[in-house]
Design a protein around this motif. Structure first.
Motif, short mmCIF file in Angstrom:
data_model
loop_
_atom_site.label_atom_id
_atom_site.label_comp_id
_atom_site.label_asym_id
_atom_site.label_seq_id
_atom_site.Cartn_x
_atom_site.Cartn_y
_atom_site.Cartn_z
N UNK A 171 8.17 1.01 -0.07
CA UNK A 171 8.54 2.14 -0.91
C UNK A 171 7.68 3.36 -0.60
N UNK A 172 6.38 3.15 -0.38
CA UNK A 172 5.50 4.29 -0.09
C UNK A 172 5.84 4.96 1.23
N UNK A 173 6.45 4.22 2.16
CA UNK A 173 6.83 4.83 3.43
C UNK A 173 7.99 5.81 3.29
N UNK A 174 8.77 5.71 2.17
CA UNK A 174 9.95 6.56 1.99
C UNK A 174 9.78 7.61 0.91
N UNK A 175 8.61 7.72 0.30
CA UNK A 175 8.47 8.67 -0.79
C UNK A 175 8.41 10.08 -0.23
N UNK A 176 8.51 11.01 -1.12
CA UNK A 176 8.51 12.44 -0.77
C UNK A 176 7.24 12.81 0.00
N UNK A 177 7.41 13.72 0.96
CA UNK A 177 6.25 14.16 1.75
C UNK A 177 5.17 14.80 0.89
N UNK A 178 5.56 15.29 -0.28
CA UNK A 178 4.57 15.92 -1.14
C UNK A 178 3.59 14.91 -1.71
N UNK A 179 3.83 13.60 -1.43
CA UNK A 179 2.85 12.61 -1.91
C UNK A 179 1.49 12.83 -1.27
N UNK A 180 1.44 13.58 -0.14
CA UNK A 180 0.14 13.86 0.50
C UNK A 180 -0.74 14.73 -0.39
N UNK A 181 -0.09 15.47 -1.31
CA UNK A 181 -0.87 16.32 -2.21
C UNK A 181 -1.40 15.55 -3.41
N UNK A 182 -1.04 14.23 -3.50
CA UNK A 182 -1.48 13.40 -4.63
C UNK A 182 -2.26 12.21 -4.12
N UNK A 183 -2.99 11.60 -5.02
CA UNK A 183 -3.75 10.40 -4.70
C UNK A 183 -3.00 9.20 -5.26
N UNK A 184 -2.57 8.29 -4.39
CA UNK A 184 -1.80 7.11 -4.81
C UNK A 184 -2.67 5.89 -4.61
N UNK A 185 -2.91 5.12 -5.68
CA UNK A 185 -3.72 3.92 -5.64
C UNK A 185 -2.85 2.72 -6.01
N UNK A 186 -2.97 1.62 -5.22
CA UNK A 186 -2.22 0.39 -5.44
C UNK A 186 -3.19 -0.71 -5.82
N UNK A 187 -2.88 -1.44 -6.90
CA UNK A 187 -3.78 -2.51 -7.36
C UNK A 187 -2.94 -3.70 -7.81
N UNK A 188 -3.59 -4.88 -7.83
CA UNK A 188 -2.90 -6.10 -8.25
C UNK A 188 -3.91 -7.07 -8.81
N UNK A 189 -3.49 -7.88 -9.77
CA UNK A 189 -4.39 -8.87 -10.38
C UNK A 189 -4.54 -10.10 -9.50
N UNK A 190 -3.60 -10.32 -8.59
CA UNK A 190 -3.67 -11.46 -7.68
C UNK A 190 -3.42 -10.97 -6.26
N UNK A 191 -3.89 -11.77 -5.31
CA UNK A 191 -3.75 -11.36 -3.91
C UNK A 191 -2.30 -11.44 -3.45
N UNK A 192 -1.61 -12.51 -3.89
CA UNK A 192 -0.20 -12.66 -3.53
C UNK A 192 0.62 -12.87 -4.80
N UNK A 193 1.57 -11.99 -5.03
CA UNK A 193 2.49 -12.11 -6.17
C UNK A 193 3.92 -12.10 -5.62
N UNK A 194 4.64 -13.17 -5.90
CA UNK A 194 6.04 -13.28 -5.46
C UNK A 194 6.98 -12.91 -6.60
N UNK A 195 8.07 -12.24 -6.24
CA UNK A 195 9.10 -11.88 -7.23
C UNK A 195 10.47 -12.25 -6.68
N UNK A 196 11.33 -12.79 -7.56
CA UNK A 196 12.70 -13.15 -7.16
C UNK A 196 13.57 -11.91 -7.34
N UNK A 197 13.75 -11.13 -6.30
CA UNK A 197 14.37 -9.81 -6.42
C UNK A 197 15.26 -9.53 -5.23
#
Length: 897
Positions: free
Chosen positions: A754-780
């Motif tokens: 998803x981050x690869x396709x976001x608006x180019x203006x994301x360079x003007x913002x700070x985006x942080x990704x976090x997770x409570x577990x190292x691997x989280x699977x979702x049925x999606x």
């Protein structure tokens, strides 16, 4: 300038246009006042003229007894072979309606409209065949004489001295699209008869001596001319009503139905009055306690009279009560009746001491009504005497036994009272009480009368001096016996009347309860089959007969459902022959089958479940040779009416729901077009302007300016691409055309994509990704969830200033994966949060570049998450900002061998 007069036949066709919109054939009647006036000859000439105009003409049936000159006109016309029906040793030739329906010409000739078909034909009467041809879209030419019109039958019989058995309802004649009077002078008709052009010579002499006289023919001619004039007046009034002219009628004619042989004449007279006054017509039957004692012959005659009244256009009504004049007057008062028609048979008072006649009592109850008493020479005391005699003979043995037992017990109690020294008054009271009990426990009113007489004789025999004889010493016993008899008779009659009134009240209460229960049951149902099942249950409870119901989609019958009683021994109710009758009822919207004149050999009576011209199904009631009584028929029609209304309400609710969905979709399209027309103009104008600038000034621009223009074009085009993708996705989801392709996916990989396709203006913002577990699977469905994350991140970028912080956090909670996208921007006001996921809702926020959003992104997110079974919500990010949180099902690792 004089206004041209409209053709009444054209006006009638406009008035009587089929409400269903289906094409219906036109009926033309060649009308005469006697045989030999040239009806068939004129019809064949008209058929040749139509054939010359290119009309497809077929002679369906022509009377074979017509004269040679008439039969010669059949040359050049296609003829259908007659259908042979065996009647004993005789082969009868009849009109073949099935061959006509198969051939289906534009115009078909069917002679002798009033003819009665041979037993075994589909319909009893030929006019019913003609009506089916008209419903199939064929035009019909036919012939009929004045003596065959139902309402004129008695009038013509008084002229000719002969009662004609073959008749057609007045409605068939009045509803014809065209009636052509074939007229000839009576003396010319006699000359034609004498020349042998009508009948054979011997037959002509016999008929001429009886019917064909100048006086009789002149009278018949006058009746025919007057009937045609009445029809023209009816067409004029129909046209006036159709054109919404100010025409109103207050006349309401009421005729009283009975089993009297003279009642048919009363009904015809009332029908003529209703036509003459242009008023409504009602036939009323008052069911008294004596109805149960009526013979089968009388009941059959009553049904025939009801059918005659219905054919003449009357609405059949039934009331219950012992006081017939009171019931008639109350019905007339409540229904707005202006004139009552009765026969003279009930209007005779023999002496001043006799009981007031029906007419006198009716006048007393309804002094403001016009009461027309119709004389009838055939009405007399013989019919009533026979009826009373049949009641006496029909007194059940059980009632006789009950009466004897009660009088025996009264006598025993009297003996005890006499032994104890009680006075004669007490013994008389015992006998009076016995008569009272007899009247209550027996079904025949005659038992009470006989018990009153026998009780006096028993008292005289056992308790007067000298005892055990019918003699008495005290002359005062004459008065005692007379008073005892009158008191016993009066109390017994009152008891019998109260019992009958209780029965009628119970029957009326049962009818009301049944209809109320039916209404309640049908109102609760929301499916067509459930409504039909509830209706069948109520009818089986009422009639105690097997049923078969054919649902309908409006064009054809669907799979039938048979409902049987527990002790049923009925044969197959859904045989092909039975289904054919039900299909006929569906096509013609009329009842048929057992006990009717149409396809009467069927096992069931078939009725349409209908509202006006809309048929929702056909119900068959297993009758065999038995008939429904007036009470059963009344409740049956009421229940079927409730069923049809319930089915129509379900249909209307479904159409209303579909209309609401259609309106919602139309509103969606309107909003979409409105938003596109307004919001796409800016990026498109920007793209076209920058492209034009590049084409014109490319060589003059420096590298920095060209790069800026390229960047602007790219940003605008990417905005349009994202918009189109959202529009397509929303459309597919709203129409339910999205099939989720769910699999276990790593949420880290989905977020990275998803981050690869976001608006180019994301360079003007700070985006942080976090997770409570190292691997989280979702049925999606990974592609759709990527779209959700893109929209939420783009939304945070749009509505927060540069250098804002955007966080994406993932954690697992039980069977769900919780993903949140937060920012530290200005946040969303509380007033806008309830509508933030609505389609086309943008709120009051402004984007940094002043480009307005269509309000599709968050709506699309909600649709995708909901399709996965999850939820999405918005909360505040303290101390300031917004957090969007959505859940999706957690996935499990798939182990492969």
């Amino acid at each position: 300038m004089e206004t041209p007069r409209q053709d009444p036949d054209q006006l009638q066709r406009a008035v009587r246009k089929d409400a269903s919109g289906a094409p219906r054939g036109r009926l033309k009647i060649f009308f005469g006042y006697a045989a030999g006036v040239g009806k068939t000859y004129t019809m064949l000439e008209a058929a040749h003229q139509a054939q010359e105009r290119g009309v497809d003409v077929v002679a369906g049936y022509i009377d074979p007894h017509a004269c040679p000159q008439t039969m010669s006109l059949l040359d050049g016309l296609e003829q259908l072979p007659a259908k042979e029906i065996q009647h004993g040793a005789i082969a009868l030739k009849e009109f073949d309606i099935d061959a006509a329906l198969k051939r289906k010409p534009q115009l078909i000739l069917v002679d002798e409209l009033a003819h009665t078909n041979a037993q075994g034909s589909r319909h009893v009467k030929r006019y019913q065949d003609v009506q089916e041809l008209l419903n199939a879209g064929m035009d019909v030419y036919t012939t009929v004489n004045v003596q065959h019109i139902e309402s004129l039958n008695d009038t013509v019989a008084s002229v000719t001295g002969t009662l004609v058995r073959e008749r057609i309802p007045d409605s068939v004649f009045d509803r014809a699209d065209q009636v052509e009077l074939v007229d000839i002078e009576p003396r010319d008709l006699l000359d034609r008869l004498a020349s042998g052009n009508v009948y054979r010579e011997e037959q002509a002499r016999r008929i001429a001596a009886n019917l064909f006289t100048v006086e009789k023919l002149t009278a018949l001619r006058e009746i025919a001319l007057r009937r045609c004039a009445d029809r023209m007046n009816l067409l004029t009034e129909d046209a006036r009503i159709h054109s919404r002219s100010e025409y109103h009628t207050d006349e309401h004619i009421l005729v009283c139905l009975s089993s009297s042989p003279s009642n048919a004449k009363i009904i015809r007279t009332a029908a003529r009055m209703a036509k003459a006054f242009r008023g409504s017509f009602t036939a009323l039957f008052v069911e008294t306690p004596g109805f149960a004692l009526m013979s089968e012959e009388d009941k059959k005659r009553l049904r025939e009279n009801m059918r005659l009244a219905q054919q003449l256009g009357a609405a059949i009504e039934t009331t219950y009560g012992e006081d017939v004049p009171y019931q008639i007057a109350e019905f007339a008062r409540l229904s707005g009746v202006s004139k009552i028609v009765i026969g003279r048979s009930g209007a005779t008072r023999k002496s001043i001491f006799s009981k007031p006649s029906l007419t006198e009592r009716l006048i007393a109850h309804a002094p403001n009504l016009d009461i027309h008493v119709i004389p009838d020479a055939s009405a007399g005391s013989r019919y009533h005497a026979q009826k009373n005699l049949s009641r006496i003979i029909a007194m059940p043995i059980r009632d006789v036994g009950k009466s004897v037992l009660v009088l025996l017990l009264a006598t025993l109690v009297g003996q005890v009272f006499h032994a104890l020294g009680f006075t004669e008054a007490n013994i008389i009271a015992v006998y009076i009480f016995g008569v009272l009990v007899t009247s209550v426990i027996t079904t025949n009113q005659l038992c009470g009368l006989l018990s009153s007489i026998v009780s006096v004789l028993l008292f005289n025999f056992f308790f007067t001096v000298p005892r055990l004889t019918f003699q008495f010493d005290d002359p005062g016993y004459f008065v005692t016996f007379a008073i005892m008899f009158m008191i016993a008779l009066l109390t017994g009659s009152l008891a019998a009347r109260l019992k009958d009134n209780a029965k009628q009240s119970a029957r009326a209460a049962f009818r009301t309860k049944t209809l109320f229960e039916t209404s309640q049951l049908l109102q609760k149902e929301t499916e067509e089959q459930a409504v039909l099942n509830a209706t069948a249950g109520q009818l089986m409870k009422l009639l105690r007969r097997d049923l078969v119901i054919y649902p309908s989609d409006g064009k054809k019958l669907l799979t039938p459902v048979v409902y049987r009683m527990e002790d049923s021994d009925q044969a197959d109710l859904i045989a092909e022959s039975e289904k054919a009758v039900a299909e006929w009822v569906l096509r013609n919207n009329k009842h048929a089958g057992a006990t009717t004149d149409t396809l009467g050999s069927a096992k069931c009576l078939y009725l349409a479940i209908r509202v006006n011209q809309q048929v929702y199904g056909v119900i068959g009631i297993a009758l065999n040779e038995t008939h429904l009584d007036a009470f059963e028929n009344s409740v049956l029609l009421s229940i079927l009416g409730e069923c049809a209304l319930a089915l129509e309400n379900i249909k209307n609710a479904r159409e209303k729901e579909e209309a609401a969905i259609l309106a919602k979709n139309e509103q969606l399209r309107a909003n979409l077009l409105r938003a596109i027309s307004h919001d796409l103009r800016t990026p498109l104008t920007s793209i076209s302007g920058n492209a034009s600038n590049l084409l014109s000034n490319y060589q003059k621009m420096d590298d920095e300016s060209r790069a800026q223009i390229f960047t602007d074009i790219y940003n605008d085009s990417m905005w349009l691409i994202n918009l189109v993708e959202n529009l397509l996705a929303v459309t597919r989801i709203e129409e339910g055309r999205v099939n989720l392709s769910q699999s276990a996916e790593l949420m880290d990989e989905v977020i990275t994509e998803a981050l690869r396709h976001v608006n180019r203006k994301s360079r003007e913002h700070t985006i942080e990704v976090s997770s409570t577990e190292e691997f989280i699977l979702a049925q999606i469905d990974a592609k759709l969830i990527v779209q959700v994350l893109i929209n939420l991140i783009d939304n945070a970028i749009k509505y927060t200033p540069a250098k804002s912080k955007i966080g994406i956090h993932t954690e697992k909670q039980g069977k769900w994966v919780v993903v949140s996208v937060s920012d530290n921007g200005p946040g969303i006001p509380d007033a806008q949060k309830p509508r933030i996921f609505d389609m086309f809702y943008t709120g009051a926020n402004k984007v940094a570049d002043s480009r307005r959003s269509l309000g599709l992104g968050l709506s699309l997110c909600k649709s995708i998450v909901t399709a996965h079974g999850g939820t999405i919500s918005v909360t505040d990010n303290l101390p300031h900002g917004t957090v969007f949180t959505f859940t999706v099902p957690a996935g499990e690792v798939e182990l492969r061998e």
